[in-house]
Design a protein around this motif. Structure first.
Motif, PDB file in Angstrom:
ATOM      1  N   VAL A 162       0.797  -1.242  -0.097  1.00 51.72           N
ATOM      2  CA  VAL A 162      -0.136   0.198   0.003  1.00 51.72           C
ATOM      3  C   VAL A 162       0.888   1.446  -0.138  1.00 51.72           C
ATOM      4  O   VAL A 162       0.694   2.260  -0.686  1.00 51.72           O
ATOM      5  N   ALA A 163       1.985   1.099   0.872  1.00 60.95           N
ATOM      6  CA  ALA A 163       2.937   2.338   0.927  1.00 60.95           C
ATOM      7  C   ALA A 163       3.515   2.614   0.011  1.00 60.95           C
ATOM      8  O   ALA A 163       3.654   3.928  -0.660  1.00 60.95           O
ATOM      9  N   VAL A 164       4.275   1.841  -0.748  1.00 62.15           N
ATOM     10  CA  VAL A 164       5.369   2.206  -1.844  1.00 62.15           C
ATOM     11  C   VAL A 164       4.517   2.739  -2.947  1.00 62.15           C
ATOM     12  O   VAL A 164       4.929   3.474  -3.808  1.00 62.15           O
ATOM     13  N   PRO A 165       3.439   2.043  -3.625  1.00 59.17           N
ATOM     14  CA  PRO A 165       2.719   2.447  -4.640  1.00 59.17           C
ATOM     15  C   PRO A 165       2.189   4.234  -4.478  1.00 59.17           C
ATOM     16  O   PRO A 165       2.560   5.033  -5.375  1.00 59.17           O
ATOM     17  N   ILE A 166       1.932   4.616  -3.231  1.00 55.35           N
ATOM     18  CA  ILE A 166       1.447   5.907  -2.802  1.00 55.35           C
ATOM     19  C   ILE A 166       2.915   6.820  -3.049  1.00 55.35           C
ATOM     20  O   ILE A 166       2.511   8.021  -3.588  1.00 55.35           O
ATOM     21  N   LEU A 167       3.926   6.339  -2.276  1.00 53.55           N
ATOM     22  CA  LEU A 167       5.116   7.223  -2.552  1.00 53.55           C
ATOM     23  C   LEU A 167       5.611   7.129  -3.877  1.00 53.55           C
ATOM     24  O   LEU A 167       6.118   8.317  -4.217  1.00 53.55           O
ATOM     25  N   ALA A 168       5.553   6.381  -4.801  1.00 56.67           N
ATOM     26  CA  ALA A 168       5.926   6.221  -5.983  1.00 56.67           C
ATOM     27  C   ALA A 168       5.179   7.283  -6.850  1.00 56.67           C
ATOM     28  O   ALA A 168       5.807   8.071  -7.719  1.00 56.67           O
ATOM     29  N   PHE A 169       3.730   7.441  -6.711  1.00 56.74           N
ATOM     30  CA  PHE A 169       3.155   8.322  -7.369  1.00 56.74           C
ATOM     31  C   PHE A 169       3.287   9.538  -7.066  1.00 56.74           C
ATOM     32  O   PHE A 169       3.437  10.561  -7.793  1.00 56.74           O
ATOM     33  N   ALA A 170       3.368   9.898  -5.808  1.00 56.11           N
ATOM     34  CA  ALA A 170       3.802  11.339  -5.357  1.00 56.11           C
ATOM     35  C   ALA A 170       5.238  11.797  -5.737  1.00 56.11           C
ATOM     36  O   ALA A 170       5.225  12.814  -6.004  1.00 56.11           O
ATOM     37  N   MET A 171       6.207  10.892  -5.639  1.00 60.32           N
ATOM     38  CA  MET A 171       7.465  11.051  -6.532  1.00 60.32           C
ATOM     39  C   MET A 171       7.553  11.466  -7.934  1.00 60.32           C
ATOM     40  O   MET A 171       7.982  12.546  -8.349  1.00 60.32           O
ATOM     41  N   ILE A 172       6.694  10.779  -8.719  1.00 60.90           N
ATOM     42  CA  ILE A 172       6.456  10.960  -9.980  1.00 60.90           C
ATOM     43  C   ILE A 172       5.997  12.323 -10.219  1.00 60.90           C
ATOM     44  O   ILE A 172       6.432  13.171 -11.235  1.00 60.90           O
TER      45      ILE A 172
END
Length: 575
Positions: A162-172
């Motif tokens: 759950v956490a990693v995709p949210i962080l990846a989306f925010a970073m992109i």
């Protein structure tokens, strides 16, 4: 771009490889330590086995020391490799710029080239050091931590899904919005550099015309533009921190909640939960490091493109591919229906259908109104620019057939905007011929009417010239540069309004000395003053990039309206 830049790594390949190697081993050890700590808690502390605690404790200390040594080594190798790579990069750029033609310099601008050699290479250095250390460390740390976390409890590891995709989306999202600002920032740096250089070089004019306040205001506008662009970019990038902090807190809270439930249900040991906390922090810190790396890489990407553009730019003027001529037999110059324009896409021609033959040993004067392309015309002779159409021949051969050094050694050009370099007067004169003897230096200085004032200086020919030649007058500077050109003993001597700051008496003495001591040298004199060229064998009248007329002074006075009007105006103003 990367392929071009990485060619400059060269002798620092070993350090470049050793740094990530040390990092990989360091990460393996570092990620193994939390696992040992978990075992120490569950099998040692919880069971009261102090021998096991001491044994595993010493082993943990040993692993930590090895990890420390490897980390320090990785830092050393990465710093050494990055500094060396950047030194090579600057070296390659500077050497490549030496081969640039005036057209290449015009394309990039000198201010932009300075920025690329300094600010842009610094950005690349930081990104390179980060890439061979942190960019290796973060992914490995995340992968190994994730693997170890799964081996302890695959249920708790689901939190990361759950956490990693949210962080990846925010970073992109952050990178996408911040990236467009960096090319604009570096263009603003170019503009700031240009204004600073102009101010420093023209500081006398600035003070003479009391324009300090205006210059300060221009500087403020440039720095303000950079500040605003950086502020906007950094404002977007600043969201990275809060997002990361929020996700770390959320993940740690979720891990505590679900981990406690698993311990109560006897599905997880206390030591394993402690290890999970360590691996979770490692995973989240790896993501934070990766976000920092992406930020730096965004800046470096813009800088890298700018540097690569310089390194891949092909000089527009190069030596002939086959058997270039290595000698100039005489000073004859022929313009064979020459056309020229600065921009190939532009419809306007700076020179149009120039057809002119200058005999070897002849003295030719060139005059015309400002903007009539007088300087452009003579720049074709030493191939400072190449013709767009037609041909220029020197000594019976097309200038494109000559070795560039041979051609330019035999065509000496003295420009109106003279440049002297920091060093002694003798050092500056030897730019014309580094092997010149003292007798030859004095000979050239006497012809240029420079020997007298040089000997009156505190240290004579060994007098130091300040940066830009600020401790000599304009007329003295012009005479030194004429002497410098004479030391080349050229077949063709071009004086491009290079006696404008010299009094008429001294100028006449220079012309007489040139005629007396250099009878076989072709002399081309560009001037705005009729008196400077009236004694020439022939005079060319230029008008809007074309030759309007050619003749002697007396002939042109009678038949050419432009020439006679210039002569009449100057005669009236001299009274």
């Amino acid at each position: 771009m990367l392929k071009t830049l990485l060619k400059s790594v060269r002798q620092y390949k070993k350090e470049t490889l050793l740094s990530p190697l040390c990092v990989v081993v360091e990460v393996f050890i570092e990620m193994y330590i939390p696992y040992i700590m978990g075992l120490l808690i569950d099998n040692g502390i919880n069971k009261g086995d102090m021998d096991y605690v001491r044994k595993m404790g010493l082993f943990t200390i040993l692993m930590a020391l090895i990890s420390l040594v490897l980390g320090a080594s990785a830092s050393y190798f990465s710093a050494h490799a990055a500094a060396g790579f950047t030194a090579n990069l600057r070296h390659d750029m500077f050497y490549h710029i030496q081969d640039f033609s005036f057209e290449n310099i015009d394309k990039f601008s000198s201010a932009s080239l300075v920025t690329r050699l300094t600010t842009d290479t610094n950005n690349i250095q930081q990104a390179y050091q980060m890439s061979i250390r942190m960019a290796v460390r973060a992914p490995f740390m995340m992968i190994i931590s994730l693997f170890m976390a799964v081996s302890i409890s695959w249920r708790l590891t689901l939190i990361f899904l759950v956490a990693v995709p949210i962080l990846a989306f925010a970073m992109i999202l952050i990178i996408k919005n911040a990236r467009p600002y960096f090319p604009r920032i570096f263009r603003a740096y170019d503009e700031l550099n240009r204004k600073v250089r102009e101010n420093i070089r023209g500081i006398r004019e600035v003070k003479t015309y009391v324009h300090e306040e205006e210059q300060i205001e221009n500087f403020k506008k440039s720095t303000s533009k950079i500040y605003k662009l950086f502020r906007r970019a950094m404002f977007i990038m600043a969201f990275n921190g809060p997002v990361m902090t929020m996700m770390i807190d959320a993940v740690m809270l979720a891990l505590s909640w679900f981990g406690a439930k698993l311990i109560v249900g006897h599905q997880l040991a206390t030591g394993q939960l402690v290890s999970m906390f360590s691996y979770t922090m490692s995973i989240l810190m790896s993501l934070m490091i990766l976000s920092m790396i992406f930020t730096q890489l965004m800046m470096a990407q813009s800088s890298g493109r700018r540097v690569a553009d310089v390194l891949t730019a092909k000089p527009t003027i190069v030596n002939p591919a086959k058997s270039p001529l290595t000698s100039v037999t005489n000073g004859e110059v022929v313009f064979d229906h020459v056309d020229f324009k600065y921009n190939k896409e532009d419809a306007h021609y700076a020179l149009k259908d120039i057809d002119l033959r200058i005999k070897s040993g002849e003295t030719l004067g060139i005059i015309g109104e400002t903007g009539s392309s007088k300087s452009t015309l003579i720049s074709m002779i030493p191939r400072l620019y190449d013709v767009t159409g037609g041909a220029v021949r020197v000594g019976g051969h097309n200038v494109r057939s000559y070795d560039l050094k041979t051609l330019r050694d035999n065509v000496a050009v003295v420009l109106q905007k003279n440049v002297l370099f920091t060093g002694t007067i003798k050092d500056n004169l030897k730019w014309g011929n580094e092997k010149a003897s003292d007798e030859e230096i004095v000979w050239a200085a006497k012809i240029a009417q420079a020997d007298g004032f040089i000997r009156e200086m505190p240290d004579g020919y060994d007098t130091m010239v300040e940066q830009g030649g600020n401790n000599v007058s304009g007329g003295q500077k012009q005479r030194i540069t004429i002497a410098r050109a004479l030391l080349k003993k050229p077949k063709i001597l071009i004086l491009d309004d290079s006696t404008s700051a010299v009094d008429t008496k001294t100028e006449r003495e220079i012309r007489e000395a040139l005629k007396r001591d250099l009878p076989e040298t072709t002399k081309i004199i560009i001037s705005q003053r009729i008196v400077s060229i009236k004694d020439a064998d022939r005079i060319v009248v230029m008008n809007h990039g074309k030759i309007e007329d050619v003749g002697t002074h007396d002939e042109l006075i009678k038949r050419n309206d432009l020439y006679s009007s210039i002569a009449k105006f100057q005669e009236e103003n001299s009274k």
